[in-house]
Design a protein around this motif. Structure first.
Motif, PDB file in Angstrom:
ATOM      1  N   ARG A  94       0.837  -1.199   0.000  1.00  0.00           N
ATOM      2  CA  ARG A  94       0.000   0.000   0.000  1.00  0.00           C
ATOM      3  C   ARG A  94       0.875   1.253   0.000  1.00  0.00           C
ATOM      4  O   ARG A  94       1.866   1.328   0.726  1.00  0.00           O
ATOM      5  N   LYS A  95       0.483   2.240  -0.808  1.00  0.00           N
ATOM      6  CA  LYS A  95       1.227   3.502  -0.875  1.00  0.00           C
ATOM      7  C   LYS A  95       1.310   4.164   0.491  1.00  0.00           C
ATOM      8  O   LYS A  95       2.331   4.746   0.837  1.00  0.00           O
ATOM      9  N   GLU A  96       0.241   4.067   1.270  1.00  0.00           N
ATOM     10  CA  GLU A  96       0.246   4.683   2.606  1.00  0.00           C
ATOM     11  C   GLU A  96       1.315   4.068   3.499  1.00  0.00           C
ATOM     12  O   GLU A  96       1.925   4.762   4.315  1.00  0.00           O
ATOM     13  N   ASP A  97       1.523   2.752   3.361  1.00  0.00           N
ATOM     14  CA  ASP A  97       2.545   2.083   4.168  1.00  0.00           C
ATOM     15  C   ASP A  97       3.943   2.573   3.797  1.00  0.00           C
ATOM     16  O   ASP A  97       4.799   2.750   4.672  1.00  0.00           O
ATOM     17  N   ILE A  98       4.162   2.792   2.505  1.00  0.00           N
ATOM     18  CA  ILE A  98       5.465   3.312   2.059  1.00  0.00           C
ATOM     19  C   ILE A  98       5.663   4.721   2.593  1.00  0.00           C
ATOM     20  O   ILE A  98       6.712   5.049   3.157  1.00  0.00           O
ATOM     21  N   ARG A  99       4.648   5.572   2.431  1.00  0.00           N
ATOM     22  CA  ARG A  99       4.753   6.960   2.915  1.00  0.00           C
ATOM     23  C   ARG A  99       5.010   7.015   4.414  1.00  0.00           C
ATOM     24  O   ARG A  99       5.829   7.797   4.870  1.00  0.00           O
ATOM     25  N   THR A 100       4.312   6.181   5.169  1.00  0.00           N
ATOM     26  CA  THR A 100       4.480   6.168   6.625  1.00  0.00           C
ATOM     27  C   THR A 100       5.906   5.787   7.007  1.00  0.00           C
ATOM     28  O   THR A 100       6.531   6.435   7.852  1.00  0.00           O
ATOM     29  N   ALA A 101       6.441   4.752   6.382  1.00  0.00           N
ATOM     30  CA  ALA A 101       7.809   4.307   6.688  1.00  0.00           C
ATOM     31  C   ALA A 101       8.818   5.405   6.362  1.00  0.00           C
ATOM     32  O   ALA A 101       9.758   5.648   7.123  1.00  0.00           O
ATOM     33  N   ILE A 102       8.616   6.085   5.243  1.00  0.00           N
ATOM     34  CA  ILE A 102       9.547   7.139   4.835  1.00  0.00           C
ATOM     35  C   ILE A 102       9.400   8.365   5.724  1.00  0.00           C
ATOM     36  O   ILE A 102      10.399   8.999   6.086  1.00  0.00           O
ATOM     37  N   GLN A 103       8.174   8.689   6.127  1.00  0.00           N
ATOM     38  CA  GLN A 103       7.964   9.815   7.052  1.00  0.00           C
ATOM     39  C   GLN A 103       8.736   9.592   8.349  1.00  0.00           C
ATOM     40  O   GLN A 103       9.271  10.528   8.922  1.00  0.00           O
ATOM     41  N   ASP A 104       8.781   8.357   8.804  1.00  0.00           N
ATOM     42  CA  ASP A 104       9.471   8.052  10.057  1.00  0.00           C
ATOM     43  C   ASP A 104      10.973   8.316   9.984  1.00  0.00           C
ATOM     44  O   ASP A 104      11.596   8.582  11.012  1.00  0.00           O
TER      45      ASP A 104
END
Length: 110
Positions: free
Chosen positions: A10-20
């Motif tokens: 999921r794109k949201e999972d990628i964004r969340t990991a990168i935001q961290d």
């Protein structure tokens, strides 16, 4: 006999990991921004392979960059390797292409 489900993420999972890991990414860019590098764009391609519930970050490459600074690019990849991605769903690996935009720390307010 059913076909194996192709791996997805999921794109949201990628964004969340990168935001961290964004603070680390900004630290990589800060010295260049302080020296007037201006706004820059870097595109990274990497592979996620499921290992239990986590996605293992592998085979990262810079595929496009407006900056040709080896220390910055190495720092960027090192920081990204620290991201905690969710494992892809399905079987196999997922290749991700992700754009990053780095902006100058100082803005001329006019």
């Amino acid at each position: 006999m059913g076909a194996a489900e192709e791996a997805t993420v999921r794109k949201e999972d990628i964004r969340t990991a990168i935001q961290d890991v964004r603070p680390g990414l900004q630290k990589c860019y800060a010295p260049l921004a302080e020296h007037g590098a201006g706004d820059q764009r870097v595109v990274v391609r990497f592979t996620l392979v499921g290992q239990g519930t986590q996605g293992s970050f592998q085979d990262a490459d810079i595929i496009e960059s407006t900056l040709n600074d080896p220390l910055f690019l190495s720092c960027l990849l090192t920081e990204l390797s620290q991201a905690r991605f969710r494992a892809p769903w399905g079987t196999g690996a997922v290749t991700i292409t992700y754009p990053f935009v780095f902006q100058s720390l100082a803005r001329d307010g006019g």
